[in-house]
Design a protein around this motif. Structure first.
Motif, short mmCIF file in Angstrom:
data_model
loop_
_atom_site.label_atom_id
_atom_site.label_comp_id
_atom_site.label_asym_id
_atom_site.label_seq_id
_atom_site.Cartn_x
_atom_site.Cartn_y
_atom_site.Cartn_z
N THR A 1 25.62 37.70 37.10
CA THR A 1 26.24 36.49 37.30
C THR A 1 25.44 35.38 37.64
O THR A 1 24.74 35.45 38.60
CB THR A 1 27.51 36.69 38.23
OG1 THR A 1 28.47 38.05 37.81
CG2 THR A 1 28.33 35.61 38.49
N PRO B 1 28.75 37.44 33.48
CA PRO B 1 28.34 38.38 32.25
C PRO B 1 29.55 38.96 31.50
O PRO B 1 30.61 38.86 31.89
CB PRO B 1 27.57 39.34 33.06
CG PRO B 1 28.30 39.51 34.57
CD PRO B 1 28.88 38.36 34.89
N ALA B 2 28.99 39.38 30.49
CA ALA B 2 30.06 40.21 29.62
C ALA B 2 30.73 41.47 30.09
O ALA B 2 29.83 42.51 30.27
CB ALA B 2 29.41 40.66 28.27
N GLN C 1 33.42 30.97 33.78
CA GLN C 1 33.20 31.10 32.49
C GLN C 1 33.26 32.62 32.11
O GLN C 1 32.31 33.20 32.55
CB GLN C 1 31.93 30.44 31.82
CG GLN C 1 32.13 28.96 31.81
CD GLN C 1 30.57 28.39 31.76
OE1 GLN C 1 29.78 29.00 31.16
NE2 GLN C 1 30.60 27.12 31.92
N TRP C 2 34.29 33.33 31.68
CA TRP C 2 34.53 34.61 31.49
C TRP C 2 33.95 35.03 30.17
O TRP C 2 34.00 34.60 29.17
CB TRP C 2 35.76 35.19 31.55
CG TRP C 2 36.21 35.16 33.09
CD1 TRP C 2 37.08 34.05 33.44
CD2 TRP C 2 36.03 36.02 34.21
NE1 TRP C 2 37.41 34.32 34.86
CE2 TRP C 2 36.66 35.19 35.36
CE3 TRP C 2 35.10 37.03 34.21
CZ2 TRP C 2 36.54 35.98 36.58
CZ3 TRP C 2 35.15 37.44 35.80
CH2 TRP C 2 35.75 37.02 36.69
N LYS D 1 29.03 31.59 35.71
CA LYS D 1 28.85 32.09 34.31
C LYS D 1 28.74 33.63 34.48
O LYS D 1 27.84 34.23 35.05
CB LYS D 1 27.56 31.61 33.72
CG LYS D 1 27.41 30.06 33.39
CD LYS D 1 26.14 29.46 33.18
CE LYS D 1 26.45 28.08 33.28
NZ LYS D 1 25.59 27.36 34.14
N GLU E 1 34.45 43.78 30.85
CA GLU E 1 35.72 44.27 30.32
C GLU E 1 36.47 44.08 31.46
O GLU E 1 36.69 45.22 32.15
CB GLU E 1 35.58 45.50 29.49
CG GLU E 1 34.78 45.46 28.29
CD GLU E 1 35.35 44.64 27.14
OE1 GLU E 1 36.47 44.63 26.98
OE2 GLU E 1 34.44 44.28 26.30
N LYS F 1 40.03 39.79 37.31
CA LYS F 1 39.59 38.45 37.10
C LYS F 1 40.29 37.49 38.16
O LYS F 1 39.34 36.85 39.35
CB LYS F 1 39.72 37.70 35.82
CG LYS F 1 38.95 38.21 34.82
CD LYS F 1 39.45 37.69 33.26
CE LYS F 1 38.57 38.05 32.37
NZ LYS F 1 38.72 37.49 30.81
#
Length: 134
Positions: free
Chosen positions: A72, A97-98, A133-134, A95, A100, A106
């Protein structure tokens, strides 16, 4: 609790020592305030502390929910006002990270960031503009 000692080094520079670890932070006045801008200014540190605090509290919540936040990144922008000279706003761009994550996860992480101790300690006149920013 006594946490640090700070010494004025001259030429608008200070040296702060974290007593527990011995780590040192040097501050320098920014060029627009008679300094050299060779290190974080005190207001840079204040603004940067907001992002660091947000990540730290998010990390605590993430660990409780087995979420790995490594990677992150946070970008900090500081806005200064005059008369009096002070920080008027801090923009925080998270920002993520990718990952799930569902909407509840969130929400938990965003709430952790927005309610961190530094965010709650800053004067309400300082606008905190935070985006994720997800």
């Amino acid at each position: 609790m006594h946490i640090s000692d700070i010494e004025y080094s001259g030429e608008l520079r200070t040296t702060a020592v974290h007593l527990r670890s011995g780590k040192v932070i040097i501050t320098d006045a920014p060029p627009d305030n008679n300094g050299k801008g060779e290190a974080f200014s005190p207001t840079d540190l204040m603004s940067t502390s907001l992002g660091s605090c947000m990540l730290t509290i998010m990390g605590i919540i993430a660990a409780r929910h087995q979420i790995d936040l490594r990677g992150t990144k946070v970008s900090i922008s500081k806005f200064m006002g005059t008369d009096p000279r002070r920080v008027t706003g801090i923009k925080v761009e998270m920002k993520m990270p990718a990952l799930e994550l569902n909407s509840e996860q969130k929400r938990l992480l965003e709430n952790a960031a927005l309610t961190c101790p530094v965010a709650k300690s800053l004067h309400p006149d300082i606008k905190q503009d935070v985006t994720f920013q997800w």
